[in-house]
Design a protein around this motif. Sequence first.
Motif, PDB file in Angstrom:
ATOM      1  N   SER A 157       0.825  -1.204   0.000  1.00 49.49           N
ATOM      2  CA  SER A 157       0.000   0.000   0.000  1.00 49.49           C
ATOM      3  C   SER A 157       0.858   1.253   0.000  1.00 49.49           C
ATOM      4  CB  SER A 157      -0.933  -0.009   1.218  1.00 49.49           C
ATOM      5  OG  SER A 157      -1.826   1.084   1.161  1.00 49.49           O
ATOM      6  N   ARG A 158       0.285   2.339  -0.518  1.00 52.97           N
ATOM      7  CA  ARG A 158       0.931   3.654  -0.518  1.00 52.97           C
ATOM      8  C   ARG A 158      -0.155   4.708  -0.407  1.00 52.97           C
ATOM      9  NH1 ARG A 158       4.770   5.473  -5.174  1.00 52.97           N
ATOM     10  NH2 ARG A 158       6.636   5.290  -3.928  1.00 52.97           N
ATOM     11  N   PRO A 159       0.154   5.836   0.208  1.00 56.77           N
ATOM     12  CA  PRO A 159      -0.788   6.957   0.134  1.00 56.77           C
ATOM     13  C   PRO A 159      -0.721   7.577  -1.256  1.00 56.77           C
ATOM     14  CG  PRO A 159       1.176   7.604   1.361  1.00 56.77           C
ATOM     15  CD  PRO A 159       1.328   6.142   1.046  1.00 56.77           C
ATOM     16  N   ALA A 160      -1.864   7.889  -1.849  1.00 59.92           N
ATOM     17  CA  ALA A 160      -1.902   8.480  -3.196  1.00 59.92           C
ATOM     18  C   ALA A 160      -1.731   9.996  -3.087  1.00 59.92           C
ATOM     19  CB  ALA A 160      -3.207   8.132  -3.896  1.00 59.92           C
ATOM     20  N   VAL A 161      -0.476  10.401  -2.877  1.00 60.35           N
ATOM     21  CA  VAL A 161      -0.155  11.825  -2.720  1.00 60.35           C
ATOM     22  C   VAL A 161       0.756  12.242  -3.869  1.00 60.35           C
ATOM     23  CG1 VAL A 161       0.972  13.560  -1.270  1.00 60.35           C
ATOM     24  CG2 VAL A 161      -0.387  11.739  -0.219  1.00 60.35           C
ATOM     25  N   GLU A 162       0.396  13.334  -4.544  1.00 58.63           N
ATOM     26  CA  GLU A 162       1.198  13.823  -5.663  1.00 58.63           C
ATOM     27  C   GLU A 162       2.463  14.480  -5.153  1.00 58.63           C
ATOM     28  OE1 GLU A 162      -1.941  16.253  -6.794  1.00 58.63           O
ATOM     29  OE2 GLU A 162      -2.815  14.865  -8.251  1.00 58.63           O
ATOM     30  N   THR A 204      -5.742 -13.526  -8.529  1.00 60.10           N
ATOM     31  CA  THR A 204      -6.361 -14.303  -7.437  1.00 60.10           C
ATOM     32  C   THR A 204      -6.236 -13.606  -6.077  1.00 60.10           C
ATOM     33  OG1 THR A 204      -4.294 -15.558  -7.197  1.00 60.10           O
ATOM     34  CG2 THR A 204      -6.010 -16.514  -8.605  1.00 60.10           C
ATOM     35  N   ASN A 205      -5.743 -12.354  -6.085  1.00 60.07           N
ATOM     36  CA  ASN A 205      -5.594 -11.550  -4.856  1.00 60.07           C
ATOM     37  C   ASN A 205      -4.596 -12.123  -3.863  1.00 60.07           C
ATOM     38  OD1 ASN A 205      -7.316  -9.391  -5.490  1.00 60.07           O
ATOM     39  ND2 ASN A 205      -9.124 -10.531  -4.839  1.00 60.07           N
ATOM     40  N   VAL A 206      -3.697 -12.989  -4.342  1.00 62.44           N
ATOM     41  CA  VAL A 206      -2.602 -13.442  -3.477  1.00 62.44           C
ATOM     42  C   VAL A 206      -1.656 -12.266  -3.235  1.00 62.44           C
ATOM     43  CG1 VAL A 206      -0.593 -14.982  -3.328  1.00 62.44           C
ATOM     44  CG2 VAL A 206      -2.773 -15.839  -4.192  1.00 62.44           C
ATOM     45  N   ILE A 207      -1.462 -11.449  -4.270  1.00 61.63           N
ATOM     46  CA  ILE A 207      -0.741 -10.188  -4.122  1.00 61.63           C
ATOM     47  C   ILE A 207      -1.727  -9.065  -4.392  1.00 61.63           C
ATOM     48  CG2 ILE A 207       1.075  -8.693  -5.037  1.00 61.63           C
ATOM     49  CD1 ILE A 207       2.739 -11.137  -5.611  1.00 61.63           C
ATOM     50  N   GLN A 208      -1.871  -8.180  -3.422  1.00 63.00           N
ATOM     51  CA  GLN A 208      -2.810  -7.061  -3.542  1.00 63.00           C
ATOM     52  C   GLN A 208      -2.037  -5.750  -3.428  1.00 63.00           C
ATOM     53  OE1 GLN A 208      -5.978  -7.598  -0.608  1.00 63.00           O
ATOM     54  NE2 GLN A 208      -5.765  -9.817  -0.780  1.00 63.00           N
ATOM     55  N   ILE A 209      -2.304  -4.850  -4.355  1.00 62.81           N
ATOM     56  CA  ILE A 209      -1.684  -3.525  -4.320  1.00 62.81           C
ATOM     57  C   ILE A 209      -2.811  -2.500  -4.293  1.00 62.81           C
ATOM     58  CG2 ILE A 209      -0.103  -1.935  -5.452  1.00 62.81           C
ATOM     59  CD1 ILE A 209       1.265  -4.262  -6.750  1.00 62.81           C
ATOM     60  N   ALA A 210      -2.829  -1.685  -3.260  1.00 63.04           N
ATOM     61  CA  ALA A 210      -3.959  -0.771  -3.103  1.00 63.04           C
ATOM     62  C   ALA A 210      -3.531   0.520  -2.432  1.00 63.04           C
ATOM     63  CB  ALA A 210      -5.052  -1.443  -2.276  1.00 63.04           C
ATOM     64  N   ILE A 226       3.019  -4.211   3.538  1.00 61.60           N
ATOM     65  CA  ILE A 226       4.040  -3.166   3.414  1.00 61.60           C
ATOM     66  C   ILE A 226       3.365  -1.830   3.119  1.00 61.60           C
ATOM     67  CG2 ILE A 226       6.049  -2.360   2.109  1.00 61.60           C
ATOM     68  CD1 ILE A 226       6.647  -5.322   1.472  1.00 61.60           C
ATOM     69  N   LEU A 227       3.678  -0.840   3.922  1.00 59.26           N
ATOM     70  CA  LEU A 227       3.232   0.529   3.663  1.00 59.26           C
ATOM     71  C   LEU A 227       4.440   1.320   3.191  1.00 59.26           C
ATOM     72  CD1 LEU A 227       1.219   2.861   3.710  1.00 59.26           C
ATOM     73  CD2 LEU A 227       1.743   3.182   6.138  1.00 59.26           C
ATOM     74  N   GLU A 229       6.234   4.787   1.291  1.00 58.09           N
ATOM     75  CA  GLU A 229       6.085   6.252   1.285  1.00 58.09           C
ATOM     76  C   GLU A 229       5.254   6.725   2.482  1.00 58.09           C
ATOM     77  OE1 GLU A 229       7.578   8.308  -0.779  1.00 58.09           O
ATOM     78  OE2 GLU A 229       8.417   6.814  -2.119  1.00 58.09           O
ATOM     79  N   ALA A 230       5.525   6.133   3.641  1.00 61.58           N
ATOM     80  CA  ALA A 230       4.709   6.421   4.828  1.00 61.58           C
ATOM     81  C   ALA A 230       4.866   7.848   5.332  1.00 61.58           C
ATOM     82  CB  ALA A 230       5.055   5.430   5.949  1.00 61.58           C
ATOM     83  N   GLN A 231       5.911   8.562   4.871  1.00 63.86           N
ATOM     84  CA  GLN A 231       6.070   9.961   5.296  1.00 63.86           C
ATOM     85  C   GLN A 231       4.913  10.826   4.800  1.00 63.86           C
ATOM     86  OE1 GLN A 231       7.940   8.581   2.935  1.00 63.86           O
ATOM     87  NE2 GLN A 231       8.004   9.923   1.166  1.00 63.86           N
ATOM     88  N   ASN A 232       4.166  10.328   3.809  1.00 60.62           N
ATOM     89  CA  ASN A 232       3.044  11.099   3.265  1.00 60.62           C
ATOM     90  C   ASN A 232       1.694  10.663   3.822  1.00 60.62           C
ATOM     91  OD1 ASN A 232       4.555  12.818   1.609  1.00 60.62           O
ATOM     92  ND2 ASN A 232       4.701  11.265   0.007  1.00 60.62           N
ATOM     93  N   THR A 233       1.733   9.932   4.946  1.00 59.72           N
ATOM     94  CA  THR A 233       0.485   9.616   5.639  1.00 59.72           C
ATOM     95  C   THR A 233       0.222  10.672   6.700  1.00 59.72           C
ATOM     96  OG1 THR A 233       1.632   8.270   7.306  1.00 59.72           O
ATOM     97  CG2 THR A 233       0.805   7.131   5.352  1.00 59.72           C
TER      98      THR A 233
END
Length: 327
Positions: A157-162, A204-210, A226-227, A229-233
Motif C-alpha cells: 500500500s501507498r498513500p496516493a499523494v502527488e 487471485t488476490n494473493v498479491i494485492q496492491i492498493a 508493506i506501507l 512512502e509512509a512519510q506522506n500519511t
Amino acid sequence: MIEKHFILEEADPVIFYGANNVNIKMLRALCPKLRIMARDNVVRVMGGEEDMADFEDVFQKLEKHCAKFNRLAEEDILNIVKGHTTNAETSQDVIVYSTGGKPITPRSENQRKLVEAYDKCDMIFAVGPAGSGKTYTAIALAVRALKSKAVKKIILSRPAVEAGEKLGFLPGDMKDKIDPYLQPLYDALQEMIPAAKLQEYMDTNVIQIAPLAFMRGRTLNDAVVILDEAQNTTSAQIKMFLTRMGWNTKMIVTGDRTQIDLPLSQKSGLVEAQRILQGVDGIAFVEMTQKDIIRHKLVTRIVEAYKREDDRVKQLREQRENESKIS
C-alpha cells in the motif's frame, strides 16, 4: 501403462519448460521409458508404474528448484535426475532470487539489520533516504515469505499523494487512476516474480496492491503488509493502517522523512508514529543512511548536498531566532 498429469503450481511454466521446450526435450532423453508432453501448466506423462513413481519424485524436486531460484538450467535437471545437489547459490544471505536467477541479498549493514529485524519482530519501521533499498528489501522479504508458504498473501500500500505537482483528472477506471502511484511496487515485484506467475497472483488476490484509503475496515491475517512512502500519511491514516494487523501478519513501514509531500499544515504520520511507538515491545526501527544508498553514485552526492543545505538553513533560522530574542 498408466497416465498421470502433473500440474505446475509454484513454478513458472515458461522457465520450467525452457526456450523452445529444451528442458522437456532433455527430460524425454533422460527418461526414455516415459512419454512426456507439456502444455500450459500441465505435464502429461505416460509409462510404467515404477518409472512413473521415480518421475514424480524428480518432477517435485525440479518444480521446487525452479520456483526457488527462478531458473532451471540443463545442468540442474541432470543433477536432480541423478540425485546430486545442484550448483545453485546457497548462501545464507540470500533473501530471494530474481527472475533472472540472480541472488538478492542485503547490500549494506542496515539492509542486513532490516532482514534480522523481520525475523525477530512483527512490525518494522525502515526509514531513510531515497535509494537505500528500504522498499526493495521489504518486498524481497515478502516474496520469500510467500514462496515458503509462511504467509498466504502480500499486501502493498501507498498513500496516493502527488509529489509537488497537481496531476488533475486521470483517465480510466479506478485501477488506471491509482496505478501511477503504485508503479514502484510493481517494478520491484516484476524483478522477483515471473510475469505469468505475478499476473496469476494478482488475479487471485494473493498479491494485492492498493492505495492506503482502501485499507479502512480490513483485518489483515496471514500476510506480509508493506506501507511504502509512509512519510506522506497523516496521523489518522497511519494509525488506521497499523491497527489493521491480524494474526500471523508482518508489517513493514518504509519512508523518507526528507521527502514529505503533505501540505505544510499537516503533520507526517510517520514522524509522529516513530515518536509515539519508540520502546513498544515487538516493534523494530531501522534507520537507513546515505551509506546504504545503492543507486547511481550521484544519488548519494545529491542526498548529501541537500542535507548540507537543510542543515545550513536550519542553522541560519536558529541564529535569527537567537538574535531576535536578544534584541
